[in-house]
Design a protein around this motif. Structure first.
Motif, mmCIF file in Angstrom:
data_model
loop_
_atom_site.group_PDB
_atom_site.id
_atom_site.type_symbol
_atom_site.label_atom_id
_atom_site.label_comp_id
_atom_site.label_asym_id
_atom_site.label_seq_id
_atom_site.Cartn_x
_atom_site.Cartn_y
_atom_site.Cartn_z
ATOM 1 N N THR A 185 0.830 -1.209 0.000
ATOM 2 C CA THR A 185 0.000 0.000 0.000
ATOM 3 C C THR A 185 0.861 1.254 0.000
ATOM 4 O O THR A 185 0.615 2.204 -0.763
ATOM 5 N N PHE A 186 1.901 1.278 0.837
ATOM 6 C CA PHE A 186 2.811 2.429 0.878
ATOM 7 C C PHE A 186 3.564 2.579 -0.439
ATOM 8 O O PHE A 186 3.796 3.696 -0.911
ATOM 9 N N ALA A 187 3.963 1.449 -1.035
ATOM 10 C CA ALA A 187 4.741 1.497 -2.272
ATOM 11 C C ALA A 187 3.942 2.136 -3.409
ATOM 12 O O ALA A 187 4.527 2.771 -4.301
ATOM 13 N N PHE A 188 2.630 1.972 -3.399
ATOM 14 C CA PHE A 188 1.786 2.561 -4.442
ATOM 15 C C PHE A 188 1.245 3.932 -4.050
ATOM 16 O O PHE A 188 0.298 4.435 -4.654
ATOM 17 N N GLY A 189 1.859 4.538 -3.036
ATOM 18 C CA GLY A 189 1.504 5.906 -2.666
ATOM 19 C C GLY A 189 0.357 6.029 -1.689
ATOM 20 O O GLY A 189 -0.089 7.149 -1.416
ATOM 21 N N GLY A 190 -0.122 4.920 -1.146
ATOM 22 C CA GLY A 190 -1.215 4.983 -0.188
ATOM 23 C C GLY A 190 -0.733 5.366 1.192
ATOM 24 O O GLY A 190 0.465 5.369 1.486
ATOM 25 N N ASP A 191 -1.679 5.679 2.052
ATOM 26 C CA ASP A 191 -1.364 6.006 3.443
ATOM 27 C C ASP A 191 -2.206 5.128 4.354
ATOM 28 O O ASP A 191 -2.852 4.168 3.903
ATOM 29 N N LEU A 192 -2.224 5.448 5.633
ATOM 30 C CA LEU A 192 -2.971 4.612 6.570
ATOM 31 C C LEU A 192 -4.479 4.706 6.332
ATOM 32 O O LEU A 192 -5.203 3.740 6.571
ATOM 33 N N GLY A 193 -4.942 5.842 5.844
ATOM 34 C CA GLY A 193 -6.352 5.949 5.471
ATOM 35 C C GLY A 193 -6.690 5.023 4.320
ATOM 36 O O GLY A 193 -7.779 4.428 4.276
ATOM 37 N N THR A 194 -5.767 4.884 3.373
ATOM 38 C CA THR A 194 -5.963 3.947 2.259
ATOM 39 C C THR A 194 -6.078 2.524 2.773
ATOM 40 O O THR A 194 -6.894 1.733 2.291
ATOM 41 N N VAL A 195 -5.255 2.189 3.767
ATOM 42 C CA VAL A 195 -5.315 0.855 4.364
ATOM 43 C C VAL A 195 -6.699 0.581 4.928
ATOM 44 O O VAL A 195 -7.271 -0.498 4.723
ATOM 45 N N VAL A 196 -7.262 1.565 5.632
ATOM 46 C CA VAL A 196 -8.596 1.379 6.218
ATOM 47 C C VAL A 196 -9.640 1.191 5.129
ATOM 48 O O VAL A 196 -10.517 0.321 5.230
ATOM 49 N N ARG A 197 -9.546 1.980 4.049
ATOM 50 C CA ARG A 197 -10.518 1.828 2.969
ATOM 51 C C ARG A 197 -10.412 0.454 2.316
ATOM 52 O O ARG A 197 -11.429 -0.151 1.949
ATOM 53 N N LEU A 198 -9.209 -0.055 2.161
ATOM 54 C CA LEU A 198 -9.035 -1.401 1.598
ATOM 55 C C LEU A 198 -9.609 -2.459 2.532
ATOM 56 O O LEU A 198 -10.200 -3.448 2.083
ATOM 57 N N GLN A 199 -9.428 -2.264 3.834
ATOM 58 C CA GLN A 199 -9.997 -3.216 4.793
ATOM 59 C C GLN A 199 -11.522 -3.180 4.758
ATOM 60 O O GLN A 199 -12.181 -4.223 4.876
ATOM 61 N N GLN A 200 -12.084 -1.990 4.599
ATOM 62 C CA GLN A 200 -13.540 -1.889 4.490
ATOM 63 C C GLN A 200 -14.042 -2.605 3.238
ATOM 64 O O GLN A 200 -15.066 -3.307 3.276
ATOM 65 N N ALA A 201 -13.317 -2.448 2.130
ATOM 66 C CA ALA A 201 -13.711 -3.127 0.895
ATOM 67 C C ALA A 201 -13.600 -4.641 1.050
ATOM 68 O O ALA A 201 -14.468 -5.393 0.578
ATOM 69 N N ALA A 202 -12.540 -5.106 1.722
ATOM 70 C CA ALA A 202 -12.375 -6.539 1.937
ATOM 71 C C ALA A 202 -13.509 -7.097 2.785
ATOM 72 O O ALA A 202 -13.998 -8.213 2.544
ATOM 73 N N TRP A 203 -13.953 -6.320 3.767
ATOM 74 C CA TRP A 203 -15.068 -6.750 4.620
ATOM 75 C C TRP A 203 -16.347 -6.894 3.805
ATOM 76 O O TRP A 203 -17.097 -7.863 3.976
ATOM 77 N N VAL A 204 -16.610 -5.944 2.911
ATOM 78 C CA VAL A 204 -17.806 -6.026 2.064
ATOM 79 C C VAL A 204 -17.752 -7.273 1.184
ATOM 80 O O VAL A 204 -18.745 -8.004 1.039
ATOM 81 N N VAL A 205 -16.599 -7.535 0.584
ATOM 82 C CA VAL A 205 -16.437 -8.733 -0.251
ATOM 83 C C VAL A 205 -16.728 -9.986 0.560
ATOM 84 O O VAL A 205 -17.417 -10.908 0.099
ATOM 85 N N LEU A 206 -16.216 -10.028 1.788
ATOM 86 C CA LEU A 206 -16.447 -11.201 2.638
ATOM 87 C C LEU A 206 -17.936 -11.376 2.938
ATOM 88 O O LEU A 206 -18.468 -12.489 2.843
ATOM 89 N N MET A 207 -18.625 -10.300 3.311
ATOM 90 C CA MET A 207 -20.044 -10.421 3.642
ATOM 91 C C MET A 207 -20.856 -10.899 2.448
ATOM 92 O O MET A 207 -21.731 -11.769 2.575
#
Length: 493
Positions: A68-90
């Motif tokens: 995530t950091f390598a592609f220019g993301g930050d900790l907020g990006t990490v949270v958004r990715l985790q939220q998306a992963a949660w939706v996929v799981l549900m």
């Protein structure tokens, strides 16, 4: 109620989508005690170009942060990715429950999973828990899909489950038994009877082994003393009662400590007595020993390095288990029974996610040191509300305790039904095996007093209750049908 397109199914899916939508919260990163080690490990992984860990963390989540950091993301990006992963799981769990049960009632437990505060809070927390839960339960979903598709598709579903299981083990060592369980169960389901199908399974197993060799704790490079001693010291400290009761283990401690033996034994006794009652199932607070760095110096060999201390911890633990195997087995059984009794623990029921304010400056310093400018305020916004059910902690606690009770009843029901050969145990058996594999490592090495170690299995428990709910509904419907038929034949209707 049968059929994907039934009105009840449409209503259930609508309720699930509403539950998902109203649960979304701002992408505010939440710092907990493990977060600094994960962030430090991520930057060391990025700089070294290979999985590198600090603070005893597992390498999967640091690798995720590093990418995530390598592609220019930050900790907020990490949270958004985790939220998306949660939706996929549900959505994946709901689709699996619908397809396996062919009944809209099977979606009700999944809706409860989607509103469970104990799982929702990990979307914002910077730890490996959410992604571990995602890959673990996607592996279970893959195995369940393999029970109702054709032979060719079955092999691909099992292959996907094997890869997801390997990824789960990379995110947390607790899942180390999961890939083994998936390979065994998946091979029995797929029964590859052609060379192509056999090749699909073989390639997936080889890819999983490569993932584990490179991306799990087995392949990670330890960059500090805490990581070098973490696994053997965890085993030593969380079985300290067996160690202190074993003459063989005490002899090993004296041999390793030498002139420091008396002081070491006194320190171990003090650690064992610290904070009594904090971990009631384990019987003592194991972390008092785990974070006692003076023990590392006392038990290290003449070189005084972490490798020598790790070898001593491992040697002492094995001596204690060999000397008192029944005590170790008893602890494991108690932990597993406790885990089943609170399979869906009332966790995360506070209105807002707690923040470890002491660790926010540490994360800020780590990111600044590695060239990422960040202000403490960026890491600690306002309190993030967890979900609707967390606003009613009393009701939620009773609800999830009731669901855990229902899970235990479902396990007993399916086991008795299988023994009496009245019903197939295949799908329920898959969930039970995977649930046991997902928590067995924690039960044998740590303690399930730490409720969040049970959280990754909560979606699995929802699937088990889906099967149980549909089974009960169909049993009641069949009984009513038989009663109506009997009344009609007797001329009453």
């Amino acid at each position: 109620m049968r059929g994907v397109a039934s009105p009840w199914a449409v209503l259930a899916w609508a309720a699930l989508l509403v539950a998902i939508a109203v649960s979304f919260r701002p992408a505010v990163p939440i710092i907990w005690g493990d977060t600094p080690s994960f962030v430090e490990s991520a930057f060391r992984t990025l700089e070294a170009g290979r999985p590198t860990v600090a603070g005893g963390r597992d390498p999967g989540y640091p690798a995720f942060l590093a990418v995530t950091f390598a592609f220019g993301g930050d900790l907020g990006t990490v949270v958004r990715l985790q939220q998306a992963a949660w939706v996929v799981l549900m959505l994946a769990l709901a689709a699996t429950a619908q397809a396996t049960t062919r009944n809209a009632g099977g979606l009700v437990p999944i809706i409860l999973v989607a509103t469970y505060p104990g799982l929702l809070l990990f979307r914002n927390v910077l730890t490996a828990d959410l992604l571990f839960a995602v890959f673990l339960n996607l592996a279970v979903a893959g195995l369940l899909v393999a029970t109702f598709v054709g032979k060719a598709a079955r092999c691909w579903a099992v292959a996907a489950a094997i890869l997801c299981a390997a990824l789960a083990a990379c995110f947390r060592s607790q899942g180390v038994l999961v890939p083994i369980a998936v390979v065994v169960v998946g091979t029995c389901l797929a029964r590859p009877d052609t060379s192509v199908r056999l090749a699909v399974i073989a390639v997936s197993v080889a890819a999983a082994l490569a993932l584990l060799a490179a991306g799990s704790r087995f392949g990670a490079s330890n960059s500090d003393q805490a990581s070098a001693v973490f696994v053997p010291k965890t085993l030593f400290c969380n079985h300290l009662n067996i160690v202190l009761a074993s003459d063989a283990a005490r002899h090993e401690i004296v041999s390793a400590a030498g002139d420091r033996a008396d002081a070491t034994m006194a320190r171990l006794a003090a650690n064992f007595a610290a904070e009594p009652g904090r971990w009631p199932v384990l019987g003592f607070f194991g972390d008092a020993c785990l974070f006692d760095t003076a023990l590392d110096r006392d038990l290290a060999d003449d070189t005084g390095n972490a490798v020598g201390a790790a070898a001593a911890y491992r040697r002492i633990f094995l001596a204690a288990v060999r000397d008192r195997p029944l005590a170790y087995a008893g602890k494991f059984v108690r932990q597993m029974a406790y885990g089943a009794s609170i399979a869906w623990p009332p966790y995360g029921l506070d209105p807002a996610i707690p923040v470890s304010t002491d660790d926010v400056p540490h994360v800020s310093d780590i990111m600044t040191r590695h060239g990422r400018s960040v202000q403490p305020i960026d890491l600690q916004g306002g309190p993030v509300r967890i979900g609707l059910l967390s606003d009613f902690p009393g009701i939620s606690a009773y609800l999830y305790r009731a669901l855990s009770t229902a899970f235990v009843i479902a396990v007993i029901f399916w086991t008795v039904a299988a023994v009496r050969r009245r019903r197939s145990l295949t799908r329920a058996g898959i969930v039970m095996v995977m649930w046991a594999a997902s928590i067995a490592t924690a039960a044998g090495a740590h303690t399930l007093d730490v409720w969040r170690y049970l959280i990754p299995a909560a979606p699995m428990v929802g699937l088990m209750l889906s099967f149980f709910t549909v089974e009960l509904a169909e049993a009641v419907a069949c009984r009513d049908c038989r009663r109506t038929y009997g009344l009609r034949r007797s001329g009453i209707e």
